[in-house]
Design a protein around this motif. Structure first.
Motif, mmCIF file in Angstrom:
data_model
loop_
_atom_site.group_PDB
_atom_site.id
_atom_site.type_symbol
_atom_site.label_atom_id
_atom_site.label_comp_id
_atom_site.label_asym_id
_atom_site.label_seq_id
_atom_site.Cartn_x
_atom_site.Cartn_y
_atom_site.Cartn_z
ATOM 1 N N GLN A 267 0.869 -1.178 0.000
ATOM 2 C CA GLN A 267 0.000 0.000 0.000
ATOM 3 C C GLN A 267 0.901 1.222 0.000
ATOM 4 O O GLN A 267 1.983 1.191 0.583
ATOM 5 N N GLY A 268 0.448 2.316 -0.646
ATOM 6 C CA GLY A 268 1.255 3.525 -0.714
ATOM 7 C C GLY A 268 2.238 3.444 -1.867
ATOM 8 O O GLY A 268 1.984 2.774 -2.873
ATOM 9 N N SER A 269 3.365 4.099 -1.726
ATOM 10 C CA SER A 269 4.415 4.022 -2.747
ATOM 11 C C SER A 269 5.727 4.457 -2.120
ATOM 12 O O SER A 269 5.749 5.048 -1.033
ATOM 13 N N ALA A 270 6.817 4.149 -2.799
ATOM 14 C CA ALA A 270 8.136 4.439 -2.235
ATOM 15 C C ALA A 270 9.175 4.491 -3.340
ATOM 16 O O ALA A 270 8.999 3.911 -4.417
ATOM 17 N N GLY A 271 10.255 5.193 -3.046
ATOM 18 C CA GLY A 271 11.425 5.191 -3.910
ATOM 19 C C GLY A 271 12.535 4.417 -3.221
ATOM 20 O O GLY A 271 12.930 4.738 -2.101
ATOM 21 N N LEU A 272 12.999 3.358 -3.865
ATOM 22 C CA LEU A 272 14.047 2.518 -3.284
ATOM 23 C C LEU A 272 15.291 2.621 -4.158
ATOM 24 O O LEU A 272 15.234 2.424 -5.369
ATOM 25 N N ARG A 273 16.395 2.933 -3.530
ATOM 26 C CA ARG A 273 17.642 3.108 -4.286
ATOM 27 C C ARG A 273 18.641 2.042 -3.877
ATOM 28 O O ARG A 273 18.820 1.792 -2.672
ATOM 29 N N PHE A 274 19.251 1.402 -4.847
ATOM 30 C CA PHE A 274 20.370 0.501 -4.594
ATOM 31 C C PHE A 274 21.659 1.255 -4.881
ATOM 32 O O PHE A 274 21.746 2.001 -5.870
ATOM 33 N N ALA A 275 22.661 1.018 -4.058
ATOM 34 C CA ALA A 275 23.950 1.699 -4.254
ATOM 35 C C ALA A 275 24.583 1.329 -5.592
ATOM 36 O O ALA A 275 25.338 2.118 -6.160
ATOM 37 N N ASP A 276 24.251 0.144 -6.103
ATOM 38 C CA ASP A 276 24.853 -0.305 -7.362
ATOM 39 C C ASP A 276 23.989 0.014 -8.587
ATOM 40 O O ASP A 276 24.238 -0.517 -9.674
ATOM 41 N N GLU A 277 22.976 0.831 -8.391
ATOM 42 C CA GLU A 277 22.143 1.247 -9.529
ATOM 43 C C GLU A 277 22.082 2.772 -9.570
ATOM 44 O O GLU A 277 21.982 3.418 -8.520
ATOM 45 N N PRO A 278 22.073 3.351 -10.762
ATOM 46 C CA PRO A 278 22.072 4.815 -10.836
ATOM 47 C C PRO A 278 20.720 5.443 -10.509
ATOM 48 O O PRO A 278 20.665 6.574 -10.023
ATOM 49 N N GLU A 279 19.628 4.703 -10.766
ATOM 50 C CA GLU A 279 18.304 5.299 -10.633
ATOM 51 C C GLU A 279 17.569 4.742 -9.424
ATOM 52 O O GLU A 279 17.722 3.569 -9.083
ATOM 53 N N THR A 280 16.725 5.577 -8.844
ATOM 54 C CA THR A 280 15.828 5.132 -7.785
ATOM 55 C C THR A 280 14.680 4.338 -8.414
ATOM 56 O O THR A 280 14.107 4.764 -9.407
ATOM 57 N N ARG A 281 14.362 3.195 -7.821
ATOM 58 C CA ARG A 281 13.206 2.433 -8.313
ATOM 59 C C ARG A 281 11.941 2.954 -7.638
ATOM 60 O O ARG A 281 11.925 3.117 -6.414
ATOM 61 N N VAL A 282 10.913 3.158 -8.401
ATOM 62 C CA VAL A 282 9.631 3.585 -7.840
ATOM 63 C C VAL A 282 8.770 2.343 -7.636
ATOM 64 O O VAL A 282 8.524 1.592 -8.582
ATOM 65 N N LEU A 283 8.367 2.110 -6.407
ATOM 66 C CA LEU A 283 7.579 0.921 -6.076
ATOM 67 C C LEU A 283 6.114 1.292 -5.868
ATOM 68 O O LEU A 283 5.798 2.227 -5.123
ATOM 69 N N GLN A 284 5.262 0.545 -6.529
ATOM 70 C CA GLN A 284 3.809 0.687 -6.396
ATOM 71 C C GLN A 284 3.254 -0.580 -5.753
ATOM 72 O O GLN A 284 3.955 -1.590 -5.685
ATOM 73 N N PRO A 285 1.980 -0.552 -5.312
ATOM 74 C CA PRO A 285 1.439 -1.740 -4.659
ATOM 75 C C PRO A 285 1.606 -3.017 -5.495
ATOM 76 O O PRO A 285 1.305 -3.025 -6.687
ATOM 77 N N GLY A 286 2.109 -4.031 -4.852
ATOM 78 C CA GLY A 286 2.344 -5.320 -5.496
ATOM 79 C C GLY A 286 3.773 -5.504 -5.959
ATOM 80 O O GLY A 286 4.191 -6.636 -6.214
ATOM 81 N N ASP A 287 4.527 -4.424 -6.100
ATOM 82 C CA ASP A 287 5.918 -4.566 -6.548
ATOM 83 C C ASP A 287 6.746 -5.250 -5.469
ATOM 84 O O ASP A 287 6.698 -4.871 -4.303
ATOM 85 N N TRP A 288 7.496 -6.247 -5.872
ATOM 86 C CA TRP A 288 8.323 -6.990 -4.915
ATOM 87 C C TRP A 288 9.729 -7.137 -5.463
ATOM 88 O O TRP A 288 9.954 -7.063 -6.661
ATOM 89 N N LEU A 289 10.659 -7.335 -4.538
ATOM 90 C CA LEU A 289 12.024 -7.583 -4.960
ATOM 91 C C LEU A 289 12.801 -8.354 -3.907
ATOM 92 O O LEU A 289 12.423 -8.409 -2.736
ATOM 93 N N TYR A 290 13.852 -8.957 -4.406
ATOM 94 C CA TYR A 290 14.767 -9.718 -3.571
ATOM 95 C C TYR A 290 16.004 -8.850 -3.370
ATOM 96 O O TYR A 290 16.528 -8.273 -4.327
ATOM 97 N N ILE A 291 16.440 -8.744 -2.127
ATOM 98 C CA ILE A 291 17.630 -7.948 -1.814
ATOM 99 C C ILE A 291 18.654 -8.882 -1.171
ATOM 100 O O ILE A 291 18.442 -9.391 -0.066
ATOM 101 N N ALA A 292 19.726 -9.148 -1.887
ATOM 102 C CA ALA A 292 20.764 -10.042 -1.363
ATOM 103 C C ALA A 292 21.379 -9.432 -0.094
ATOM 104 O O ALA A 292 21.418 -8.204 0.065
ATOM 105 N N ALA A 293 21.867 -10.294 0.779
ATOM 106 C CA ALA A 293 22.579 -9.813 1.973
ATOM 107 C C ALA A 293 23.698 -8.875 1.531
ATOM 108 O O ALA A 293 24.373 -9.132 0.522
ATOM 109 N N HIS A 294 23.853 -7.810 2.269
ATOM 110 C CA HIS A 294 24.924 -6.814 2.034
ATOM 111 C C HIS A 294 24.797 -6.051 0.716
ATOM 112 O O HIS A 294 25.738 -5.344 0.339
ATOM 113 N N ARG A 295 23.674 -6.172 0.057
ATOM 114 C CA ARG A 295 23.468 -5.288 -1.100
ATOM 115 C C ARG A 295 22.925 -3.967 -0.537
ATOM 116 O O ARG A 295 21.791 -3.891 -0.018
#
Lengths: 109, 109
Positions: free
Chosen positions: A59-87
């Motif tokens: 619910q809601g929305s968010a901007g998630l940034r990975f240090a190894d990616e140049p762009e912030t990902r915009v997350l909408q409801p239902g968006d999922w991701l896997y984040i490796a340890a220490h990423r």
């Protein structure tokens, strides 16, 4: 029998900061609800976690940034991701004026 | 970067039966999306699983029955529950005319 609900008992004001509720905890496994009300990670803060994480924004929305990616990902409801340890990652923003609800599964691998 | 979304690519017709998509699989841990379009467990069928399960209904609705409870629980979006290994249960019904989406975390304990 009353069910437990992910959207029940959400914080209604941002003064208290983000809220983390453990829904299940076992050795090497933790399921957590995170409720954000406009909060972001502090400037220059990066999460660097010992455990892996599978996370979905519900619910809601968010901007998630990975240090190894140049762009912030915009997350909408239902968006999922896997984040490796220490990423390394950070929350750049969460929606203002509504509660953003995340479900996170933290696990050892 | 395209995000993966829990509500994307849902089945649109019930002829194919329930759909199970593994979103993450590790030894002793499996995160799965389940999409139901009016399906229920077959008559007299009970799930009796070797692993424990944490499950949340995210869209639609369903009736979940435990063999050790007299009443069917009605699940609405956000309702979640923990199902111990070998606790017998069945799905009495899922909503007709809309897709019911579940997120299940199966784990050894």
């Amino acid at each position: 029998m009353q069910n437990q609900n992910l959207y029940a008992d959400l914080p209604s004001n941002s003064d208290a900061g983000e809220r983390f509720d453990a829904l299940l905890a076992r050795p090497g496994l933790r399921i957590e609800r995170i409720a954000s009300l406009g909060q972001a990670s502090p400037p220059d803060f990066w999460y660097d976690q010992d455990e892996a994480e599978w996370v979905v924004l519900l619910q809601g929305s968010a901007g998630l940034r990975f240090a190894d990616e140049p762009e912030t990902r915009v997350l909408q409801p239902g968006d999922w991701l896997y984040i490796a340890a220490h990423r390394r990652h950070r929350v750049e923003w969460t929606a203002a004026g509504e509660t953003t609800v995340w479900l996170a599964v933290h696990f050892s691998e």
